[in-house]
Design a protein around this motif. Structure first.
Motif, PDB file in Angstrom:
ATOM      1  N   LEU A   1       0.803  -1.205   0.025  1.00 26.69           N
ATOM      2  CA  LEU A   1       0.157   0.279   0.047  1.00 26.69           C
ATOM      3  C   LEU A   1       0.864   1.126  -0.099  1.00 26.69           C
ATOM      4  N   GLN A   2       1.854   1.138   0.778  1.00 28.31           N
ATOM      5  CA  GLN A   2       2.855   2.290   0.883  1.00 28.31           C
ATOM      6  C   GLN A   2       3.388   2.761  -0.555  1.00 28.31           C
ATOM      7  N   GLN A   3       3.658   1.657  -1.262  1.00 35.77           N
ATOM      8  CA  GLN A   3       4.534   1.845  -2.369  1.00 35.77           C
ATOM      9  C   GLN A   3       3.493   2.486  -3.614  1.00 35.77           C
ATOM     10  N   ASN A   4       1.983   2.214  -3.151  1.00 28.67           N
ATOM     11  CA  ASN A   4       1.188   2.523  -4.277  1.00 28.67           C
ATOM     12  C   ASN A   4       0.329   3.654  -4.182  1.00 28.67           C
ATOM     13  N   VAL A   5       0.523   4.599  -3.036  1.00 21.11           N
ATOM     14  CA  VAL A   5      -0.235   5.617  -2.572  1.00 21.11           C
ATOM     15  C   VAL A   5       0.278   6.918  -3.136  1.00 21.11           C
ATOM     16  N   PRO A   6      -0.487   7.859  -3.414  1.00 23.05           N
ATOM     17  CA  PRO A   6       0.128   9.090  -3.702  1.00 23.05           C
ATOM     18  C   PRO A   6       0.883   9.897  -2.651  1.00 23.05           C
ATOM     19  N   ILE A   7       0.369   9.890  -1.429  1.00 20.37           N
ATOM     20  CA  ILE A   7       0.823  10.458  -0.363  1.00 20.37           C
ATOM     21  C   ILE A   7       1.475   9.555   0.678  1.00 20.37           C
ATOM     22  N   LYS A   8       2.523   9.639   1.023  1.00 22.84           N
ATOM     23  CA  LYS A   8       3.531   8.842   1.675  1.00 22.84           C
ATOM     24  C   LYS A   8       3.286   9.126   3.058  1.00 22.84           C
ATOM     25  N   GLY A   9       3.557   8.192   4.142  1.00 29.16           N
ATOM     26  CA  GLY A   9       3.551   8.572   5.644  1.00 29.16           C
ATOM     27  C   GLY A   9       4.379   7.625   6.147  1.00 29.16           C
ATOM     28  N   PRO A  10       4.717   8.050   7.459  1.00 25.55           N
ATOM     29  CA  PRO A  10       5.795   7.155   8.143  1.00 25.55           C
ATOM     30  C   PRO A  10       4.993   5.836   8.782  1.00 25.55           C
TER      31      PRO A  10
END
Length: 134
Positions: free
Chosen positions: A53-62
């Motif tokens: 999910l982290q690799q495929n979302v436009p907004i990254k988060g910790p």
């Protein structure tokens, strides 16, 4: 799927599918479903989902991880430590010595560690968070 295979120590793991309701369905290399996975493998599958999910979302988060190795064996813990940069651009670990050893994280990622803190017990009712030196 690729991340789940990297996290796994079992040669027969083929990958995992994610259903529309975000149910994780691991499968073997012969494409048959893997049923009755241990708690540790379900944890690895969840980490693979988070990383995907982290690799495929436009907004990254910790990514905050409390006792991340929990019920993982030594080999799967090592795989998890090695794959931390693939789970998120920024990973914040809350660990203790029975979970993941600080030295193991330093072995693979010393160049990526920004800060480390330790919770120091002052008394039965008081603790302090202090910055550690590298």
């Amino acid at each position: 799927s690729n991340l789940f295979c990297k996290l796994s120590t079992f040669e027969y793991v083929g990958g995992m599918n994610i259903t529309e309701d975000y149910t994780i369905e691991p499968y073997a290399k012969n494409n048959k479903p893997l049923s009755r996975l241990s708690g540790g493998y379900l944890r690895l599958a969840a980490y693979a989902l988070i990383g995907g999910l982290q690799q495929n979302v436009p907004i990254k988060g910790p990514l905050f991880m409390d006792t991340p190795a929990g019920n993982l064996d030594t080999a799967n813990t090592r795989n998890l430590i090695q794959c931390l940069p693939e789970l998120s651009e920024q990973v914040i670990l809350f660990i203790h010595d029975k979970d993941i050893k600080r030295e193991d994280v330093h072995h693979y990622h010393s160049d990526k560690i920004c800060r480390e803190y330790v919770i120091e017990k002052i008394s039965d009712t008081r603790s302090e968070i202090r910055l550690m030196g590298k």
